[in-house]
Design an enzyme around this catalytic site. Structure first.
Site, PDB file in Angstrom:
ATOM      1  N   ASP A  88       0.847  -1.195   0.000  1.00 44.60           N
ATOM      2  CA  ASP A  88       0.000   0.000   0.000  1.00 44.60           C
ATOM      3  C   ASP A  88       0.885   1.249   0.000  1.00 44.60           C
ATOM      4  O   ASP A  88       2.047   1.186   0.411  1.00 44.60           O
ATOM      5  CB  ASP A  88      -0.859  -0.059   1.275  1.00 44.60           C
ATOM      6  N   ASP A 139      -0.326   4.971   1.022  1.00 44.98           N
ATOM      7  CA  ASP A 139      -0.578   5.962   2.072  1.00 44.98           C
ATOM      8  C   ASP A 139      -0.482   5.353   3.459  1.00 44.98           C
ATOM      9  O   ASP A 139      -1.132   4.357   3.754  1.00 44.98           O
ATOM     10  CB  ASP A 139      -1.954   6.599   1.847  1.00 44.98           C
TER      11      ASP A 139
END
Lengths: 179, 179
Positions: free
Chosen positions: B8, B10
């Site tokens: 991922d 963020d």
């Protein structure tokens, strides 16, 4: 649980060929009526090199935002949405100036597909759906589920996958496998 | 064949919290020194509502383009790249004005990861990799491989996944499973 179908954009739901021919005629100041007519007069025409030459004009918001919708794709996908989870899987990383155009285009023409089901990627080998409808042999080769080839002039000799010449063929295929 | 890790962006490789606190202070004209100090003084602070309020300023090129890199993420991922295929999987459809910022940010800070391995998506349930490193419980719940939770204040009570408090924990985990 519904089965999942991943659907490519360019040359599958977006009729890129129409926009490409328009761009090609404009940039090379040509005025043929049909592609067949042009190819007859220019038997050595090299599509892949031409795409490379025109790439800076293809990798743009304007080009992708205005591609026409592929005939019957909206109707057939709207029908399939009742029985399948639909995902849009586009190799957007090949044309990184078109992310917003692709997003807006999908919102406009395929509003019934949840944006949480858009996949802007490169290599589709990591996409885990039951089906992938794509015109790219490279992508279908890597895909682990059932590949459905959307046939066009660049892939027409390929016979390892279920073949669809148009969206009615896709409707027929999914009707044929219905329990 | 190398195993695959999806990562991922963020709050995992992009230290969004730093940028968020900066934005929060600026927009609300605040001047606290540490988050702990602010939370002590404002025990009813609601992070989720504040994120919603600031969303129009978060869903921007400027915000995402300038997020600092998460500590140690570059070093550890560069090491892991020798033994694993790395994919970046980001729920970009939640912030559709940031596609270009996210692309440019990855090209700048993680140039050793092939752009063909970027996945801008929504729902990550269709991502087929061996591991997913994510801070989102919702995404880890849907993922079919091994989930690794990147711990932060919003998910710290979750205990169903392998937990990593930082990138050194991730290095240690992958060292620990080495044959």
């Amino acid at each position: 649980m519904k089965k999942k179908i991943a659907i490519d954009m360019d040359q599958v739901i977006a009729d890129m060929e129409i926009s490409f021919i328009e761009l090609f005629k404009k940039e090379y100041h040509l005025s043929f009526e049909t592609v067949d007519e042009y190819l007859k007069a220019n038997p050595n025409f090299d599509l892949v090199s031409t795409i490379k030459e025109l790439y800076p004009l293809i990798n743009t918001h304007a080009f992708f935002r205005n591609i026409p919708v592929m005939k019957d794709s909206q109707t057939v996908l709207r029908e399939l949405a009742d029985e399948y989870d639909l995902y849009i899987a586009t190799a957007a990383m090949d044309v990184p100036k078109t992310f917003t155009a692709k997003y807006e285009w999908l919102q406009e023409h395929f509003a019934f597909i949840d944006s949480q089901h858009y996949i802007f990627c490169g290599d589709k080998s990591i996409i885990h759906t039951d089906y992938l409808i794509d015109d790219s042999i490279r992508q279908l080769e890597r895909f682990s589920g059932t590949g459905i080839l959307f046939v066009n002039s660049l892939n027409e000799t390929e016979d390892r996958y279920i073949r669809a010449n148009n969206w009615k063929d896709i409707r027929d295929y999914f009707l044929s496998i219905k329990e």
